[in-house]
Scaffold this motif. Structure first.
Motif, PDB file in Angstrom:
ATOM      1  N   ARG A  39       1.726  11.800  19.605  1.00 29.99           N
ATOM      2  CA  ARG A  39       2.517  13.070  19.570  1.00 29.99           C
ATOM      3  C   ARG A  39       3.108  13.315  17.880  1.00 29.99           C
ATOM      4  NH1 ARG A  39       8.001  12.748  20.030  1.00 29.99           N
ATOM      5  NH2 ARG A  39       8.843  10.670  20.687  1.00 29.99           N
ATOM      6  N   SER A  41       2.662  12.837  13.712  1.00 35.10           N
ATOM      7  CA  SER A  41       1.345  13.173  12.792  1.00 35.10           C
ATOM      8  C   SER A  41       1.036  11.912  12.215  1.00 35.10           C
ATOM      9  CB  SER A  41       2.022  14.210  11.833  1.00 35.10           C
ATOM     10  OG  SER A  41       3.389  13.556  10.926  1.00 35.10           O
ATOM     11  N   PHE A 140      -0.856  13.748  16.108  1.00 35.77           N
ATOM     12  CA  PHE A 140      -0.278  15.090  16.402  1.00 35.77           C
ATOM     13  C   PHE A 140      -0.832  15.707  17.507  1.00 35.77           C
ATOM     14  CE2 PHE A 140       1.718  18.940  14.233  1.00 35.77           C
ATOM     15  CZ  PHE A 140       3.048  18.624  14.469  1.00 35.77           C
ATOM     16  N   HIS A 141      -1.080  14.944  18.747  1.00 39.42           N
ATOM     17  CA  HIS A 141      -1.780  15.371  19.949  1.00 39.42           C
ATOM     18  C   HIS A 141      -0.862  14.851  20.953  1.00 39.42           C
ATOM     19  CE1 HIS A 141      -5.555  16.269  17.733  1.00 39.42           C
ATOM     20  NE2 HIS A 141      -5.896  16.734  18.728  1.00 39.42           N
ATOM     21  N   ARG A 142      -0.636  15.666  22.075  1.00 41.38           N
ATOM     22  CA  ARG A 142       0.269  15.362  22.971  1.00 41.38           C
ATOM     23  C   ARG A 142      -0.267  15.474  24.362  1.00 41.38           C
ATOM     24  NH1 ARG A 142       4.459  18.624  22.280  1.00 41.38           N
ATOM     25  NH2 ARG A 142       4.133  20.100  24.082  1.00 41.38           N
ATOM     26  N   GLU A 144      -0.010  16.547  27.859  1.00 46.07           N
ATOM     27  CA  GLU A 144       0.708  17.538  28.807  1.00 46.07           C
ATOM     28  C   GLU A 144       0.830  17.197  30.201  1.00 46.07           C
ATOM     29  OE1 GLU A 144       1.392  21.543  26.161  1.00 46.07           O
ATOM     30  OE2 GLU A 144      -0.486  21.345  27.612  1.00 46.07           O
ATOM     31  N   LEU A 158      -2.879  18.628  24.303  1.00 45.40           N
ATOM     32  CA  LEU A 158      -2.351  19.631  23.247  1.00 45.40           C
ATOM     33  C   LEU A 158      -2.531  19.252  21.906  1.00 45.40           C
ATOM     34  CD1 LEU A 158      -1.389  22.478  22.546  1.00 45.40           C
ATOM     35  CD2 LEU A 158       0.941  21.331  22.624  1.00 45.40           C
ATOM     36  N   ASP A 159      -3.308  19.990  21.086  1.00 43.52           N
ATOM     37  CA  ASP A 159      -3.426  19.834  19.598  1.00 43.52           C
ATOM     38  C   ASP A 159      -2.285  20.515  18.801  1.00 43.52           C
ATOM     39  OD1 ASP A 159      -3.895  19.921  16.729  1.00 43.52           O
ATOM     40  OD2 ASP A 159      -6.105  19.906  16.985  1.00 43.52           O
ATOM     41  N   ARG A 160      -1.255  19.887  18.410  1.00 46.80           N
ATOM     42  CA  ARG A 160       0.136  20.267  17.844  1.00 46.80           C
ATOM     43  C   ARG A 160      -0.251  21.079  16.812  1.00 46.80           C
ATOM     44  NH1 ARG A 160       4.801  16.314  17.870  1.00 46.80           N
ATOM     45  NH2 ARG A 160       5.849  18.184  17.865  1.00 46.80           N
ATOM     46  N   THR A 161      -1.413  20.929  15.826  1.00 49.47           N
ATOM     47  CA  THR A 161      -1.713  21.708  14.990  1.00 49.47           C
ATOM     48  C   THR A 161      -2.171  23.013  15.211  1.00 49.47           C
ATOM     49  OG1 THR A 161      -2.234  19.769  13.650  1.00 49.47           O
ATOM     50  CG2 THR A 161      -3.001  21.843  12.715  1.00 49.47           C
ATOM     51  N   GLU A 163      -2.660  24.321  18.594  1.00 48.71           N
ATOM     52  CA  GLU A 163      -1.990  24.831  19.738  1.00 48.71           C
ATOM     53  C   GLU A 163      -3.139  24.969  20.737  1.00 48.71           C
ATOM     54  OE1 GLU A 163       1.341  25.338  20.716  1.00 48.71           O
ATOM     55  OE2 GLU A 163       1.680  24.056  18.700  1.00 48.71           O
ATOM     56  N   ARG A 165      -5.722  23.433  23.609  1.00 47.32           N
ATOM     57  CA  ARG A 165      -5.660  22.295  24.614  1.00 47.32           C
ATOM     58  C   ARG A 165      -7.161  22.022  24.906  1.00 47.32           C
ATOM     59  NH1 ARG A 165      -1.375  25.429  25.274  1.00 47.32           N
ATOM     60  NH2 ARG A 165       0.548  24.657  25.824  1.00 47.32           N
TER      61      ARG A 165
END
Length: 542
Positions: A39, A41, A140-142, A144, A158-161, A163, A165
């Motif tokens: 999660r 970076s 930077f991926h979580r 879920e 989720l790719d947090r950059t 958004e 999935r």
């Protein structure tokens, strides 16, 4: 659902800190495709978790990254021991221990040694190696959510950059997602142990004047015991970059906001014993020490590793090392099951082997915190009262259950590595084609059978036939002084059989993680069938 997954991999790792990255390296070395999601970076930016014990360094040696780690750790290569003192001014105080390996006795047991490499320096080395080995590492991926069935695990990531999935379908999921582990909570796995022990605020700072106060005392850590300003001081470069752990007491209502820059500067200068010392705060992070072990290390196709499986006091640096060794234990078993040369039941041994080690090690870590009077630790009755003393038996001597004869304590009283099943195989310097290597260097990608040269007892030929006909990854080496030996002795007094508790007519089977699986102390009527049965028992293929 899983038929439409965006990605399919044999293993999905959740968490990209020390344990997750080590798992990626170990799986990559074994040719197991995998994806890692983290999660944050990037790798850790805080200098913590610096003590890499000799067993961990053995694993990194076999993985080919020991030289890179030592290069990353070069600034602290001459730092040894723990100093406890009320002030750094003058020569007050005492060394709790001055050398981690006084007299160099460790060389009898291992081809390597401890290494002081902070997490922020170690993780980039692991990251580079993992990527070179083909790991699909996604920072930077979580993750879920996840759901498992009889055939695998489907996760939503989720790719947090962006958004966006995606779904990932894996045969197995490894949760290296930290002490608060969302995966462990989702599985409903509880924890056992005393719980929170103490809390600290970890401060990174610069001080040009502190090096002169420290002088030539090259410590790993210094416990400062000023009654109004205790804490632990750790060098980062022995010159101007330092870390200070200040006790924090949330149980008394103390908040993190109270640790202002001015308070921390004053606290550090008072603890050191130099009023007005130049202290430039560069970072601050809180952490809590705890002693907890998960009640189970797996549920179906999901496995816990590292802090998600166990938390332990930082004294002795047991926590991260235990987690890295979790990863190593699990990696070869996953590789064997995925390749089809071991049965799925082999994975059950991950819990039965690693969980008792964590219980014993976490208790020893708390005892060591009491022994060292760790700043901020006021143990509750019954906490930290376990056995004390040396740690080499905890680090190298721990045992796995092996089902032959009465089980012995997980951590023995002393260090006695004699080739007994369930213990780490002994270290012996050998030569192969003129190159010097340790027996430990042989263990990684296959099972290994050690026999005497020329092996008239028939073990070597039996191993060759089984490897050819049964599909088991099994290498066999004949050890001796003669021309028919695959491996020769580095010194004239070498005796592999005596060191491994067997005879010249016997054999020793070692697992890919370097632990002895089985041994025969002498010749048998049918070596091939005897060895085959030992393999079936080990690999759960019977």
């Amino acid at each position: 659902m899983h038929q439409k997954a965006d990605h399919r991999v044999p293993v999905l790792i959740v968490g990209g800190s020390l344990v997750g990255l080590s798992m990626s390296v170990f799986l990559g070395r074994l040719g197991v495709r995998h994806m890692l999601v983290e999660r944050h970076s990037g790798t850790s930016i805080h200098p913590r978790g610096r003590g890499n014990n000799v067993r961990t360094m053995e694993l990194f040696r076999v993985a080919g990254i020991e030289p890179d780690i030592k290069a990353a750790a070069s600034l602290l290569a001459d730092n040894h021991g723990i100093l406890q003192t009320p002030t750094l001014v003058g020569d007050a105080g005492e060394w709790l221990f001055k050398q981690i390996d006084p007299g160099g006795g460790l060389a009898r047991f291992s081809p390597t040694s401890w290494c002081l490499c902070s997490q922020n320096d170690l993780e980039p080395v692991l990251l580079d190696s993992a990527r070179e080995l083909g790991g699909d590492l996604r920072y930077f991926h979580r993750m879920e959510s996840f759901a498992q069935d009889a055939d695998g695990v489907t996760a939503t990531v989720l790719d947090r950059t962006t958004e966006e999935r995606c779904t990932v379908r894996a045969d197995y999921l490894i949760a290296a997602d930290g002490p608060r582990s969302p995966v462990r909570h989702a599985l409903g796995i509880g924890q056992t142990g005393p719980g929170d022990l103490f809390a600290n605020v970890s401060v990174t700072f610069r001080s040009a004047g502190l090096a002169e106060v420290v002088g030539d005392r090259r410590f790993i850590c210094c416990y400062l015991t000023h009654p109004d300003a205790d804490g632990a001081l750790l060098p980062v470069d022995n010159k101007e970059r330092w870390v200070f752990h200040a006790p924090w007491h949330p149980e008394h209502g103390e908040t993190l906001d109270e640790f202002t820059e001015e308070r921390l500067q004053r606290h550090i200068s008072r603890a050191v014993g130099v009023p007005g010392l130049d202290v430039e705060i560069t970072g601050k992070a809180s952490w809590r020490a705890a002693e907890r072990v998960a009640d189970r290390y797996s549920s179906g196709r999901v496995f816990l590793a590292g802090d998600s499986a166990h938390e332990m006091s930082p004294t002795g640096a047991f926590g991260s090392n235990t987690g890295i060794q979790d990863a190593h234990n699990l990696a070869w078993k996953l590789a064997a099951v995925l390749a089809g040369w071991a049965g799925p039941g082999l994975l059950d041994s991950y819990d039965t082997e690693r969980r008792p080690v964590a219980l014993a090690t976490s208790a020893r870590a708390s005892a060591r915190s009491v022994e060292h009077s760790h700043p901020g630790f006021a143990p509750a009755p019954g906490v930290g009262g376990g056995k004390r003393g040396g740690i080499l038996n905890v680090v190298l001597g721990y045992r796995y259950p092996h089902g032959s004869g009465p089980e012995q304590p997980v951590v023995p009283e002393g260090l006695n590595l004699t080739g007994e099943p369930g213990t780490r195989a002994p270290h012996l310097w050998l030569r192969r084609a003129g190159q010097r290597l340790s027996t430990l260097d042989l263990y990684e990608r296959s099972l290994v059978l050690l026999t005497d040269a020329p092996d008239d007892a028939g073990w070597h030929e039996a191993a060759r036939r089984i490897a050819d006909t049964d599909g088991v990854r099994l290498d066999a080496y004949r050890i001796g002084p003669g021309a028919d030996a695959d491996l020769t002795y580095d010194t004239e007094d070498g005796d592999w059989a005596k060191l491994h508790g067997t005879t010249a007519d016997g054999a020793v089977l070692v697992r890919p993680d370097g632990f002895v699986a089985w041994r025969a102390t002498g010749a048998v009527p049918d070596p091939q069938e005897t060895l085959r049965q030992a393999l079936r028992t080990l690999l759960r293929t019977a």
